[in-house]
Design an enzyme around this catalytic site. Structure first.
Site, PDB file in Angstrom:
ATOM      1  N   GLY A 146       0.748  -1.018   0.008  1.00  0.00           N
ATOM      2  CA  GLY A 146      -0.078   0.054   0.156  1.00  0.00           C
ATOM      3  C   GLY A 146       0.859   1.326   0.088  1.00  0.00           C
ATOM      4  O   GLY A 146       0.302   2.513  -0.261  1.00  0.00           O
TER       5      GLY A 146
ATOM      6  N   GLY B  35       3.410   1.490  -1.926  1.00  0.00           N
ATOM      7  CA  GLY B  35       4.362   1.303  -3.133  1.00  0.00           C
ATOM      8  C   GLY B  35       3.536   2.217  -4.271  1.00  0.00           C
ATOM      9  O   GLY B  35       2.610   2.847  -4.034  1.00  0.00           O
TER      10      GLY B  35
ATOM     11  N   TYR C  64      12.544 -14.298 -10.744  1.00  0.00           N
ATOM     12  CA  TYR C  64      11.154 -13.476 -10.390  1.00  0.00           C
ATOM     13  C   TYR C  64       9.911 -13.895 -11.203  1.00  0.00           C
ATOM     14  O   TYR C  64       9.119 -14.077 -10.757  1.00  0.00           O
ATOM     15  CB  TYR C  64      11.488 -11.954 -10.812  1.00  0.00           C
ATOM     16  CG  TYR C  64      10.309 -11.118 -10.454  1.00  0.00           C
ATOM     17  CD1 TYR C  64       9.750 -10.696 -11.632  1.00  0.00           C
ATOM     18  CD2 TYR C  64      10.008 -10.692  -9.401  1.00  0.00           C
ATOM     19  CE1 TYR C  64       8.604  -9.706 -11.564  1.00  0.00           C
ATOM     20  CE2 TYR C  64       8.726  -9.725  -9.216  1.00  0.00           C
ATOM     21  CZ  TYR C  64       8.383  -9.252 -10.047  1.00  0.00           C
ATOM     22  OH  TYR C  64       7.297  -8.475 -10.190  1.00  0.00           O
TER      23      TYR C  64
ATOM     24  N   THR D  74       2.076  -5.004 -17.679  1.00  0.00           N
ATOM     25  CA  THR D  74       3.351  -4.679 -18.429  1.00  0.00           C
ATOM     26  C   THR D  74       4.105  -3.773 -17.642  1.00  0.00           C
ATOM     27  O   THR D  74       3.847  -3.556 -16.465  1.00  0.00           O
ATOM     28  CB  THR D  74       3.046  -3.979 -19.616  1.00  0.00           C
ATOM     29  OG1 THR D  74       2.515  -2.619 -19.804  1.00  0.00           O
ATOM     30  CG2 THR D  74       2.326  -4.753 -20.765  1.00  0.00           C
TER      31      THR D  74
ATOM     32  N   HIS E 247      13.658  -0.197 -12.003  1.00  0.00           N
ATOM     33  CA  HIS E 247      13.224  -0.272 -13.284  1.00  0.00           C
ATOM     34  C   HIS E 247      13.645   1.085 -14.254  1.00  0.00           C
ATOM     35  O   HIS E 247      14.126   1.993 -13.915  1.00  0.00           O
ATOM     36  CB  HIS E 247      11.538  -0.274 -13.566  1.00  0.00           C
ATOM     37  CG  HIS E 247      11.030  -1.653 -12.888  1.00  0.00           C
ATOM     38  ND1 HIS E 247      10.416  -1.399 -11.882  1.00  0.00           N
ATOM     39  CD2 HIS E 247      11.048  -2.773 -13.396  1.00  0.00           C
ATOM     40  CE1 HIS E 247       9.997  -2.963 -11.570  1.00  0.00           C
ATOM     41  NE2 HIS E 247      10.394  -3.543 -12.216  1.00  0.00           N
TER      42      HIS E 247
ATOM     43  N   ASP F 151      20.967  -5.493 -22.529  1.00  0.00           N
ATOM     44  CA  ASP F 151      19.638  -5.127 -22.912  1.00  0.00           C
ATOM     45  C   ASP F 151      18.474  -5.889 -22.479  1.00  0.00           C
ATOM     46  O   ASP F 151      17.354  -5.302 -22.492  1.00  0.00           O
ATOM     47  CB  ASP F 151      19.721  -5.206 -24.469  1.00  0.00           C
ATOM     48  CG  ASP F 151      20.209  -4.070 -25.190  1.00  0.00           C
ATOM     49  OD1 ASP F 151      20.470  -4.251 -26.419  1.00  0.00           O
ATOM     50  OD2 ASP F 151      20.197  -2.863 -24.728  1.00  0.00           O
TER      51      ASP F 151
HETATM   52  O1  GFB Z   1      12.473  -1.801 -16.312  1.00  0.00           O
HETATM   53  P1  GFB Z   1      13.942  -2.755 -16.815  1.00  0.00           P
HETATM   54  O2  GFB Z   1      15.102  -2.436 -15.960  1.00  0.00           O
HETATM   55  O3  GFB Z   1      13.680  -4.312 -16.785  1.00  0.00           O
HETATM   56  O4  GFB Z   1      14.383  -2.148 -18.321  1.00  0.00           O
HETATM   57  P2  GFB Z   1      12.937  -5.133 -18.014  1.00  0.00           P
HETATM   58  C1  GFB Z   1      15.565  -2.663 -18.760  1.00  0.00           C
HETATM   59  C2  GFB Z   1      15.629  -2.085 -20.129  1.00  0.00           C
HETATM   60  O5  GFB Z   1      15.890  -0.778 -20.231  1.00  0.00           O
HETATM   61  C3  GFB Z   1      16.724  -2.818 -20.838  1.00  0.00           C
HETATM   62  C4  GFB Z   1      17.098  -0.506 -20.475  1.00  0.00           C
HETATM   63  O6  GFB Z   1      16.876  -2.626 -22.349  1.00  0.00           O
HETATM   64  C5  GFB Z   1      17.962  -1.687 -20.429  1.00  0.00           C
HETATM   65  O7  GFB Z   1      19.229  -1.598 -21.154  1.00  0.00           O
HETATM   66  N1  GFB Z   1      17.917   0.674 -19.583  1.00  0.00           N
HETATM   67  C6  GFB Z   1      18.559   1.654 -20.027  1.00  0.00           C
HETATM   68  C7  GFB Z   1      17.703   0.638 -18.298  1.00  0.00           C
HETATM   69  N2  GFB Z   1      18.936   2.484 -19.113  1.00  0.00           N
HETATM   70  C8  GFB Z   1      18.480   1.765 -18.042  1.00  0.00           C
HETATM   71  C9  GFB Z   1      18.676   2.142 -16.426  1.00  0.00           C
HETATM   72  O8  GFB Z   1      19.223   3.144 -16.243  1.00  0.00           O
HETATM   73  N3  GFB Z   1      18.049   1.220 -15.535  1.00  0.00           N
HETATM   74  C10 GFB Z   1      17.429   0.186 -16.159  1.00  0.00           C
HETATM   75  N4  GFB Z   1      16.716  -0.633 -15.322  1.00  0.00           N
HETATM   76  N5  GFB Z   1      17.225   0.074 -17.457  1.00  0.00           N
HETATM   77  C11 GFB Z   1      11.509  -6.129 -15.826  1.00  0.00           C
HETATM   78  C12 GFB Z   1      11.580  -7.030 -14.799  1.00  0.00           C
HETATM   79  O9  GFB Z   1      12.394  -6.361 -16.958  1.00  0.00           O
HETATM   80  O10 GFB Z   1      10.240  -6.057 -16.629  1.00  0.00           O
HETATM   81  C13 GFB Z   1      10.749  -6.782 -13.862  1.00  0.00           C
HETATM   82  O11 GFB Z   1      13.087  -6.824 -14.679  1.00  0.00           O
HETATM   83  C14 GFB Z   1       9.271  -6.517 -14.319  1.00  0.00           C
HETATM   84  O12 GFB Z   1      10.847  -8.087 -12.989  1.00  0.00           O
HETATM   85  C15 GFB Z   1       9.225  -5.580 -15.456  1.00  0.00           C
HETATM   86  O13 GFB Z   1       8.677  -7.806 -14.782  1.00  0.00           O
HETATM   87  C16 GFB Z   1       7.792  -5.607 -16.040  1.00  0.00           C
HETATM   88  O14 GFB Z   1      11.806  -4.554 -18.724  1.00  0.00           O
HETATM   89  O15 GFB Z   1      14.004  -5.593 -18.781  1.00  0.00           O
END
Ligand code: GFB
Length: 299
Positions: A7, A9, A123, A151, A166, A255
């Site tokens: 709650g 978050g 996860y 999503t 994220h 990526d």
């Molecule tokens: O949200 P995110 O970290 O996770 O996005 P996913 C990752 C994508 O964003 C990759 C790019 O392509 C990264 O290369 N990116 C660019 C970055 N700059 C950054 C940055 O500064 N931080 C991050 N984090 N990414 C998530 C799952 O996967 O999807 C979660 O890890 C959840 O558990 C979510 O399920 C829906 O989208 O790859």
């Protein structure tokens, strides 16, 4: 009595409820604490948002924690709900549960048709077990519990953790700091991966709808079904933050999954007129919230 876990978050704080709890109110990974909490408060409805979440870096480097904490929280909340007579429960999966190699678009029936992407498989499997537990409880106990599959969620009150957050909150935070310091903005990966982003306030509305009107055993996807490249995303964030520096792409950073296009056709049958917040609009609201609250943000 409607209870929301998680709650404090990003999604939980946007949902209307009688009682909202965060980790300080009840340690959901501790069975005795969860059971005592449900016994004392006797909720009749639960939207279970609490989870150990993170972006690609957090998911890749803390797989044991992500698996254990999510398995424990989900198992405890669903079992305590059953034992204490909760009539309706909504639990959260995520589009990262889908197999990495499966025909597109991703639809609800494809969740278990292969392994998830390695970057967040621990996860993803923990979340898949939430689907299995709910289906098992519906069959054995005749319960009306359901699960939803949003999503990539973003919005105010997100976790703006530069390393383990994220992509949206991490980039907003990092872009803000780069602008304040007059530095260039480092962005991970190639910028070519595609993601679907859904605004937290839309997810809050849809979760309440699911609590009141969705009763199927199969999970339901919450998605704009609109893909945006990481490059386009960061350009939007830079524009909204009035960032004038250069983007530096760190090719040594992962990526992750190239794309995970999810199909929102099932929800569209129930809510044909639902208006998703456009990404630019949602980012604008999120960045306005961030700048108004900084440095008092979760990071
Ligand atoms: O949200 P995110 O970290 O996770 O996005 P996913 C990752 C994508 O964003 C990759 C790019 O392509 C990264 O290369 N990116 C660019 C970055 N700059 C950054 C940055 O500064 N931080 C991050 N984090 N990414 C998530 C799952 O996967 O999807 C979660 O890890 C959840 O558990 C979510 O399920 C829906 O989208 O790859």
């Amino acid at each position: 009595m409607r209870l929301v876990t998680g709650g404090t978050g990003m999604v939980g704080s946007a949902i209307q409820a009688d009682l909202k709890i965060g980790s300080k109110d009840c340690d959901l990974s501790n069975w005795a604490a969860v059971s005592a909490f449900f016994k004392e408060h006797q909720p009749t409805e639960v939207i279970h948002c609490a989870a150990k979440v993170g972006g690609i870096w957090g998911n890749m480097h803390y797989k044991g924690d992500f698996f254990r904490e999510n398995i424990l929280m989900n198992t405890h909340v669903i079992e305590a709900a059953r034992l204490h007579g909760v009539k309706k429960l909504v639990a959260f999966l995520s589009t990262c549960v889908f197999p990495d190699q499966v025909s597109y678009p991703l639809s609800e029936s494809k969740i278990h048709q292969g392994p998830p992407h390695a970057s967040n498989d621990a996860y993803a499997y923990a979340k898949r077990m939430c689907d299995i537990q709910i289906r098992a409880y519906r069959e054995q106990y005749g319960l009306q519990y359901v699960s939803v599959i949003p999503t990539n969620i973003y919005g105010p009150n997100d976790l703006f953790d530069l390393e383990n957050g994220h992509v949206v909150p991490s980039l907003i935070h990092r872009c803000f700091l780069a602008r304040e310091a007059g530095k260039n903005l480092e962005v991970w990966g190639s910028g070519s991966p595609l993601r679907e982003f859904i605004f937290s306030e839309d997810v809050a509305q849809l979760s309440t709808w699911a609590l009141e009107h969705y009763h199927e055993s199969e999970p339901i996807i919450f998605s704009t079904s609109e893909e945006t490249s990481i490059k386009t995303l960061v350009e939007m964030i830079a524009e909204l933050l009035r960032f004038k520096g250069k983007l530096i792409w760190l090719s040594d950073k992962p990526d992750g999954q190239h794309r995970k296009p999810s199909d929102n056709a099932k929800l569209a049958k129930y809510l044909p007129n639902f208006e998703y917040t456009a990404l630019y609009e949602g980012l604008k609201k999120t960045i306005e919230w961030f700048e108004a609250n900084y440095p008092n943000i979760r990071k």
